[in-house]
Structure formats: C-alpha cells, structure tokens
Design an enzyme around this catalytic site. Structure first.
Site, PDB file in Angstrom:
ATOM      1  N   GLY A 220       0.809  -1.219   0.000  1.00 44.02           N
ATOM      2  CA  GLY A 220       0.000   0.000   0.000  1.00 44.02           C
ATOM      3  C   GLY A 220       0.838   1.262   0.000  1.00 44.02           C
ATOM      4  N   ASP A 221       1.649   1.455   1.034  1.00 47.47           N
ATOM      5  CA  ASP A 221       2.533   2.623   1.102  1.00 47.47           C
ATOM      6  C   ASP A 221       3.984   2.195   1.269  1.00 47.47           C
ATOM      7  OD1 ASP A 221       2.370   1.653   3.659  1.00 47.47           O
ATOM      8  OD2 ASP A 221       2.009   3.590   4.630  1.00 47.47           O
TER       9      ASP A 221
END
Length: 300
Positions: A220-221
């Site tokens: 995701g990040d």
C-alpha cells in the site's frame, strides 16, 4: 500401360503440379541459375516468369542471407547431403524484402552426380507479421502484469521476479521504504489524494536511482528498490537521497502534506540469498522506524 507411358504420365503430373502449385517452385541448375520457375514464385518476387529464367538465386537473395544459402548449396554439391531447408529473405523486384522458407532437393544421376535442384518456397511474410504482433502484444500484457497502475513502477510481482533472477556475481543492495505519515493523507484528504501522493512518490524515486536499478511499489505505502552492482557506500548514498527527497513537502488538492519515509538497507557481496537480503532490509526498516522515522538504517 507400358513403362514409357507411365514415364510420360508421371512427367505430365509433375509439370501440372509444378505449374499450378500455390507455393513457389523452381528448377535450379547446379550452377545456381533458374531453369524454370512457376507462376507463384514469379508473382511472389514480382518478376515475370520469363524474366527469372537464367537468373542466379543470388540475384534475388537478400545479401545478408546469401552466405548461409551458399553454404548449404555447396554441401549438397559435395555430396554431404541431398537436401536442405532454410528460412531466408528474398529481394523482390521493387526492392522490398520477403520472408520465406526454402526447401531445396537435389536430383542426381545414376552415378550420384547432381543434375539439378527442385526448390519450393513458402511465403512467411504474413506468418512473421502475425508472430511479431503477438510478441508485441505479449510484451505489453507482460508489462501490465508486473506494473503498478497507480505509480507506473513495478509492482510486487515485478519486484519479486527481479529478486529471483539477480545477475550472477553482482553486489546487490535492497532498500525497503515505508512512508511515515501516509495514512494521515488518506484519512484527512481521501483515497484519491492518497493515490496522487503515491504517484508523486513514484516520480520522485526514479531519479534517485541509476539505470538498471529496479524500483517497485510492493504494498500500500511500501516501496522497494533493488540496486545492482552496489556496495554499502552506494546504497547508503541512495538511501540518504531518498529520505531527503521524500521528506520535502507534497502538494495535493490544494493542501500541503509532510509524508516522510523510513528505509531499511541491506547489502550483499555477491553470495547472499536475495531472500535473506530482503529479510535483513525489513529488519533494518523497522529498526529505523523505532528510532524516530524519517531516516534510514543499514542492516548489520
């Protein structure tokens, strides 16, 4: 039916098959000159049948392919083989190239001396065009499979494939990057803004590495960088640049956000298992986050 009549019938059948065949056919003298060509072969090369009579096959063979053809032709003449097959390029009368499959068979007399060659030529232009288009389509599909649609970087699959096949003997380094305050962007500005930030992270990361290095969004990040031919000094310098670059402000949807990043770095001497390097980089990343974030740490 007597033997002579059978010979006449066989000759008639050969001539009819030769003339009406949909593929190119030619009778070639042992000198390499055309004795007879059918309409399909003449049409294939854009000549009239009459114009091709007496031409040497080198006259309409693409120059770069002539050596291979002559090598096989001469092997037949020496009695080392009786036939050969070769993919080659011909040159049409208009100068355009034509891809073809040549099958050449030698006819010998009772003593084994070559008399002439029977050649069959199949136009491969359409097949090769379709093959090229399929290769391109497969390459495009392949790129989609390993590309992250938000950042345009490699995705986790692309990153793992890069890890699975590192160049032998290279010093490798792995950087695992975690955005420190990305969740705050999603919570306060929404997921669209979050995607814009991720895309900007991708744009900022790429200039910090070298040609041949692999940059990916692995979660995701989370981002990963695979550095090839990189020692500890090189990996540390790149990690420092990335921390500085991602520590500067992001401007999205009229708002300013401070994201920052923490990085774990691991390096090999050309003999480490990439999976072990990945685990070491992961441990170094969490150590960096525990010591205050917005920094990088090199695995021991």
């Amino acid at each position: 039916m007597d033997v002579e009549q059978q010979l006449y019938n066989g000759r008639d059948m050969f001539e009819a098959s030769f003339r009406s065949a949909s593929i190119g056919k030619a009778i070639i003298a042992v000198s390499g000159h055309c004795i007879e060509v059918n309409a399909a072969f003449a049409h294939m090369l854009g000549f009239s049948q009459q114009a091709m009579l007496g031409m040497h096959f080198s006259d309409f063979t693409y120059p770069a392919d002539l050596k291979a053809d002559l090598h096989l032709f001469e092997a037949v003449m020496r009695g080392e083989r009786d036939s050969y097959q070769l993919e080659k390029r011909y040159v049409r009368c208009d100068g355009e190239m034509l891809d073809a499959l040549l099958s050449a068979t030698c006819i010998r007399d009772h003593s084994g001396a070559p008399i002439q060659f029977i050649s069959e030529v199949v136009d491969l232009t359409e097949r090769n065009r379709v093959r090229t288009e399929l290769q391109y389509a497969n390459a495009q599909l392949r790129q989609l499979v390993v590309t992250d649609h938000v950042t345009g970087l490699y995705n986790r699959r692309g990153f793992e494939e890069g890890l699975a096949a590192p160049p032998a003997g290279d010093n490798l380094a792995i950087l695992l990057i975690d955005l420190d305050h990305f969740k705050q962007v999603n919570d306060e500005l929404g997921h669209t803004a979050g995607d814009l930030v991720l895309a900007e992270v991708g744009r900022r990361l790429s200039p910090q590495v070298r040609d041949g290095d692999l940059v990916a969004r692995v979660g995701g990040d989370e981002f990963g960088v695979l550095l090839r031919r990189a020692d500890r000094g090189t990996a540390s310098a790149i990690a420092e640049r990335i921390v500085r670059e991602l520590g500067s402000a992001f401007h999205v949807k009229g708002e300013t956000a401070q994201i920052g990043a923490s990085i774990g770095v691991s390096c090999s001497d050309g003999s480490h298992d990439p999976r072990e390097l990945l685990s070491a980089a992961d441990d170094a990343l969490y150590a960096a986050k525990r010591t205050g974030r917005g920094r990088w740490k090199l695995a021991a």
